[in-house]
Enzyme design. Structure first.
Site, PDB file in Angstrom:
ATOM      1  N   GLU A  78       4.237   5.468  12.303  1.00 21.49           N
ATOM      2  CA  GLU A  78       2.952   5.251  11.454  1.00 21.49           C
ATOM      3  C   GLU A  78       1.905   5.436  12.492  1.00 21.49           C
ATOM      4  O   GLU A  78       0.789   6.142  12.000  1.00 21.49           O
ATOM      5  CB  GLU A  78       2.909   4.099  10.647  1.00 21.49           C
ATOM      6  CG  GLU A  78       3.674   4.150   9.481  1.00 21.49           C
ATOM      7  CD  GLU A  78       5.085   3.800   9.965  1.00 21.49           C
ATOM      8  OE1 GLU A  78       5.446   3.228  11.102  1.00 21.49           O
ATOM      9  OE2 GLU A  78       5.938   3.857   9.008  1.00 21.49           O
TER      10      GLU A  78
ATOM     11  N   HIS B 251       6.568  -4.866   0.989  1.00 20.95           N
ATOM     12  CA  HIS B 251       6.426  -3.722   0.308  1.00 20.95           C
ATOM     13  C   HIS B 251       5.464  -3.540  -0.979  1.00 20.95           C
ATOM     14  O   HIS B 251       5.665  -2.888  -1.973  1.00 20.95           O
ATOM     15  CB  HIS B 251       7.860  -3.020   0.010  1.00 20.95           C
ATOM     16  CG  HIS B 251       8.825  -2.621   1.155  1.00 20.95           C
ATOM     17  ND1 HIS B 251       9.099  -3.588   1.954  1.00 20.95           N
ATOM     18  CD2 HIS B 251       9.038  -1.441   1.480  1.00 20.95           C
ATOM     19  CE1 HIS B 251       9.823  -2.893   3.027  1.00 20.95           C
ATOM     20  NE2 HIS B 251       9.806  -1.378   2.300  1.00 20.95           N
TER      21      HIS B 251
END
Lengths: 324, 332, 395
Positions: free
Chosen positions: A60, A129
């Site tokens: 990322e 999440h």
């Protein structure tokens, strides 16, 4: 053609932007061959090729950081971070580099990039999440933050975000990808920073965005039968946010509830409430209330997940309090 | 033909280039020596990180670059800015926080940038420039402009995960990047050998990136190696890495008393002295060298005087500069 | 000693007080009084109030004899206070000497602050535009807060008292006090709980007296271990007794009353739960003992679905946590969630800010069993018992 879903609108916006401007490139984990974890980029690899639709490693930090460098060097990258929670790994690129560049370099360059971040719980995805972290980004000068709630806005805001010369955090709610809705043809004009009145009403103003919009409209429908009319404002952009629209509504209703899925404490609602308590003070006929998630991580268990979610029943309870 | 005759004597064809190196290194040395005194005199606030002792790296690497090439630097980035071609008055105006500075007085030393010469900025974050160079290289590649992006980092950044991500993606995507490591042995206030266990040649090899590792105190050797690597990058588009062992003569930042530092066996020499010896051996007179150094001093002083006369940066203007487009971008 | 002549004024003794009757003078004209002496007794329709001397001094003249009714802020007597600067409470009759030179050390006599009127900003603006004195308006909001609608009601009830200022900007409608019958979809985002329509309600409960009483009881032998949760449970039991309709569960055949009062207790830490059996008619001692007899809280087992209790209680006492609206599941009628105790300022009877201890209680209920009226009555009952613990113990 069947009614399009939010996912289709985003896909079409990306495709149309890529067709219109060859500087637009997509970067992300599993977005090319696989079409993205939530299917938003399906078909784009075939249409635009692997140079412009790029599968990345699970990195990322470099995905977001490379997008900053690419934007500074003339591209218009659109980054997908698979879940908003993973953006923690990309914060240097977004906060220290992208948000600062235009200011810090004296306007020599801007960073026209879009970071797509799927947020939201309610799917038992657990603490890592599910988060709604938009307040972090709304706290950073130099970023813009949008969060569409409808099919039409998903298209128009994506196009606006890609056209914008500044870095835009584009938040998609996971629960909304499959939502169906109208896709006006031609698509509606939408500006970043412009709210929409999703339902007019005279009694209480509900300011919301993202997946909570639907719940707010449910609550408005239920309350209408009891003679209580909610005015529901879909903020659409969190930074900049449409102060004028909220103030206009407050002048009609004199009561304000800010309603979002993000954790209530220090959430976007805190800023909106504080600002309205300042510029809208003399309009208030009750304390400003917030309805958001409790101060706890999301959890796996359906029971806990449901209990934490700021449901429309909780919004109704707040409406009753504000009308007391 | 870059090939140099083996230490046999003066290479007259190379001499103008060598004199140019001499001049460039002196300018950087002068710039930074002045910054040290300006900082000590309180004329510059904040943080100043000097690259005194590492000039051969900046000059040698940038000698291999064209204007269209880009470079993302580190907090120790004055040398890169000047060697990449940044005008000295623009540079000093910025470092003194003036409105006419390249960055309107908002970046100062630690983030100095000049997009017009492809200098993407010094960077306040260790390793922060690496992904910017990766992205810039991606832009070069997609535009097909043949340009190269230079990713500067220090040995301290070897401990940052972003280096590993950058090497991986550069190799994977065959990006036109030259990684340049200025290895001065110090990770800020700690000896790098005490905090990092990796070996950079092995790391480059692990990612399939061809690399060169050499002393950074010889500007001619640096320029030669960098030139070959940049040519190779332009040839096949794949990334390369060069590690330059240099010596940080000053502290981590100006004002650093360096009480932690007991080393400095000075196994690396001052690159300016080194290069002067070469020029003397090549038959250049001491007077000529002194003359060049003196001219460099004059150029730096002139730029500094211009900068001192600049307008102070403006807070009102700064508030308007947070966004390229304030408020709303509109679709439709 | 320097003194200051001034006026003793009719005090405002409550939010709604506009006038008072002089019941008895305890200090004659010309007599000296000491600080703290009672000077005069004032009666309103609610209370009798003794006005104490804020400092020593002398009554120069009584202006309002016993039996006379005097409007708030009008003079009762002319007096001279010792050592008080004329900028004190001495009235504005111009007899006071010019600003006295700074004196050391002046008695710490401050005028009683203006009684605070608690009103919303909009109500204040509306009242100002209409020339209405908010002190005369009765507030219908929480804790007596005056809302814009109260001002409008006042204006339409007593038009003569309103100055001919421009008409206030009226809201589009009267605030709606009615509440919906929220026969809502469950709104559980995952859908698996959606079968049970949920109703949420909330109340803010002042527990200052409750905490005080708990502390006093803990000093009694045998009650040292009295926990707040026992008092909460007792208030819930008494409220169920007062509203038996709350003690029902929903079955496929419809609502079914439960013949005895059982209370489910979720531990604050969420480790498990337990059921307190058959609490109907039991007193604090029995409830407290039942809670104390529960096994170690870390190991409470899950309650069996087969033997449900209609009402479950969950709390965050001792923490900063707020209430949690747990969705009601099959076999439950309602979950009462008590948040942690917190302190905040509320206006006291004088309208002055006073530190209070409160907690919030949230009710999540099966909307087929609880309508809004029952939810409100049930919460109001719990609130009343907790705010006035003597009633709780006496009932």
């Amino acid at each position: 053609m069947a009614e399009p879903r939010v996912r289709d609108a985003l896909n079409r916006a990306l495709a149309d932007a890529m067709a219109a401007d060859e500087r637009v490139v997509l970067l992300g984990e599993d977005i090319a061959g696989f079409g993205g974890s939530f299917g938003v980029t399906k078909g784009l690899l075939d249409r635009f090729g692997p140079e412009r639709v790029r599968d990345t490693p699970i990195s990322e930090a470099i995905i977001a950081g490379a997008a900053v460098g690419a934007a500074m060097s003339g591209l218009r990258p659109v980054v997908e971070i698979m879940f908003m929670d993973f953006v923690t790994l990309a914060m240097d690129a977004i906060v220290n580099q992208a948000a600062k560049a235009h200011f810090m370099f004296g306007g020599q360059c801007s960073v026209p990039m879009v970071v797509r971040l799927p947020h939201g719980g309610g799917i038992s995805a657990g603490p890592q999440h599910s988060q709604c972290l938009e307040a972090w980004f709304a706290h950073i000068p130099g970023l813009k933050v949008v969060c569409p709630a409808t099919v039409g806005d998903s298209y128009s805001l994506m196009r606006a975000a890609i056209d914008d010369p500044d870095p835009v955090i584009f938040i998609e709610n996971k629960a909304l990808y499959a939502l169906k809705g109208d896709m006006p043809d031609p698509p509606a004009a939408v500006a970043i920073g412009e709210a929409a009145v999703a339902r007019g009403g005279r009694d209480v103003t509900i300011v919301t965005y993202g997946a909570c919009l639907g719940h707010a409209l449910d609550a408005a429908k239920a309350l209408a039968s009891a003679g209580i009319e909610l005015e529901v404002i879909d903020l659409r952009s969190i930074l900049p946010w449409d102060e004028a629209a909220v103030l206009r509504s407050l002048q009609r209703t004199h009561r304000l509830i800010v309603y979002h899925e993000a954790v209530e404490a220090f959430g976007p609602g805190a800023e909106i409430a504080a600002r309205m308590a300042d510029i809208g003070f003399d309009e208030l006929d009750a304390p400003i209330l917030r309805v958001g998630s409790p101060f706890a991580p999301a959890a796996f268990s359906k029971e806990i997940d449901s209990a934490f979610f700021p449901s429309s029943a909780r919004l109704i309870e707040a409406v009753r309090r504000i009308l007391a | 033909m870059r090939k140099q005759k083996a230490e046999s004597g003066p290479d007259t064809a190379q001499l103008p280039r060598w004199l140019d190196f001499h001049r460039s290194m002196h300018i950087i040395r002068q710039v930074e020596s002045r910054l040290a005194t300006l900082f000590a005199d309180g004329e510059i606030p904040g943080f100043i990180h000097l690259s005194i002792g590492q000039e051969a790296s900046a000059v040698g690497v940038c000698a291999a670059l064209e204007l269209a090439d880009t470079i993302a630097s580190t907090h120790r980035g004055h040398g890169h800015a000047v060697a990449k071609g940044m005008a000295l008055d623009r540079f000093f105006l910025e470092i003194l926080g003036k409105d006419e500075g390249a960055c309107r007085g908002r970046s100062g030393s630690m983030h100095i940038a000049d997009m017009g010469v492809g200098m993407l900025g010094a960077n306040g974050i260790v390793g922060g420039g690496l992904p910017l160079a990766i992205g810039s290289a991606l832009a070069h590649k997609l535009k097909g402009n043949g340009a190269v992006a230079v990713a500067c980092f220090g040995d301290g950044a070897m401990a940052e995960g972003i280096l590993h991500e950058a090497l991986n993606i550069a190799s994977l995507w065959k990006l036109p990047v030259l990684f340049v490591c200025d290895n001065n042995g110090w990770s800020e206030f700690s000896a790098t050998k005490d905090v990092i266990s990796l070996d950079l040649p092995q790391l480059a090899r692990a990612f399939g990136i061809a690399s060169r590792h050499l002393r950074g105190d010889d500007v001619v050797a640096v320029a030669e190696a960098a030139g070959q690597l940049v040519d190779a990058i332009r040839g096949d588009g794949a990334p390369r890495l060069i590690e330059l062992h240099t010596r940080r003569i000053r502290g981590h930042f100006e004002g650093d008393a360096q009480r932690y530092r007991h080393d400095d066996a000075a196994d690396r020499e001052d690159p300016l002295v080194n290069h002067e010896s070469r020029l003397l051996r090549a038959g250049v007179t001491p007077e000529r060298l002194a003359e060049i150094a003196e001219a460099a001093r004059g150029e730096v002083e002139a730029a500094l005087q211009i900068a001192r006369a600049g307008r102070a940066a403006c807070a009102v203007g700064a508030l308007d500069a947070v966004y390229a487009q304030r408020g709303a971008a509109r679709y439709g | 000693m320097a003194g200051a002549a001034g006026m003793l004024l009719m005090p405002k003794l409550g939010l709604t007080m506009t006038e008072g009757e002089v019941s008895q003078w305890l200090c004659a004209a010309g007599a000296r009084f000491a600080k703290g002496d009672t000077l005069v007794v004032i009666e309103t329709d609610k209370i009798a109030h003794e006005v104490e001397a804020p400092a020593s001094g002398v009554i120069d003249e009584i202006l309002a004899p016993e039996g006379q009714t005097v409007a708030v802020s009008l003079p009762l007597a002319r007096w001279t206070l010792d050592g008080v600067s004329p900028s004190g409470n001495a009235g504005e009759d111009g007899e006071a000497p010019a600003p006295a030179a700074p004196q050391s050390p002046a008695p710490a006599f401050l005028p009683p602050p203006e009684p605070r009127v608690v009103a919303t900003p909009l109500a204040r603006r509306t009242a100002a535009a209409a020339g209405i004195d908010l002190a005369r308006v009765t507030g219908s909001g929480p804790k007596g807060r005056i809302k814009a609608a109260d001002v409008e009601r006042f204006a339409s009830d007593s038009p003569a008292t309103v100055s001919p200022a421009p008409a206030p900007q009226a809201p589009a409608s009267e605030p709606v006090r009615g509440v919906p019958d929220p026969a809502l979809p469950g709104q559980a985002p995952t859908g698996h709980l959606a079968a049970i329509p949920q109703l949420h309600a909330i109340a803010e409960v002042e527990i200052s007296k409750l905490l005080e009483m708990q502390a006093r009881m803990q000093s009694v032998r045998g009650l040292e271990a009295l926990e707040l949760v026992s008092l909460l449970v007792l208030a819930v039991v008494r409220s169920i007794e007062a509203h038996p309709a709350s003690n029902r569960i929903w079955t496929p055949e419809g609502a079914v009353a439960i013949p005895r009062i059982d209370i489910g207790l979720l531990s604050g830490a969420g480790h498990g739960d337990a059921i307190l059996r058959d609490l109907g008619g039991r007193g604090l001692g029995a409830v407290s003992a039942a809670i104390a007899a529960l096994p170690d809280r870390e190991s409470w087992g899950p309650s069996g679905q087969a033997d449900p209790s209609a009402i479950t209680l969950q709390h965050a006492l001792g923490s900063a946590a707020d209430i949690l609206h747990m969705p009601v599941v099959a076999g439950q009628a309602a979950i009462l969630s008590f948040g942690g105790e917190h302190s905040l300022f509320r206006p006291d009877d004088e309208g002055l800010p006073a530190l209070r201890h409160e907690l919030r209680v949230g009710l999540s209920a099966d909307a087929r069993l609880f309508d809004v009226a029952l939810a409100d009555l049930f919460l109001a009952s719990i609130t009343r018992f907790l705010e006035d613990p003597l009633v709780l113990l006496a009932t």
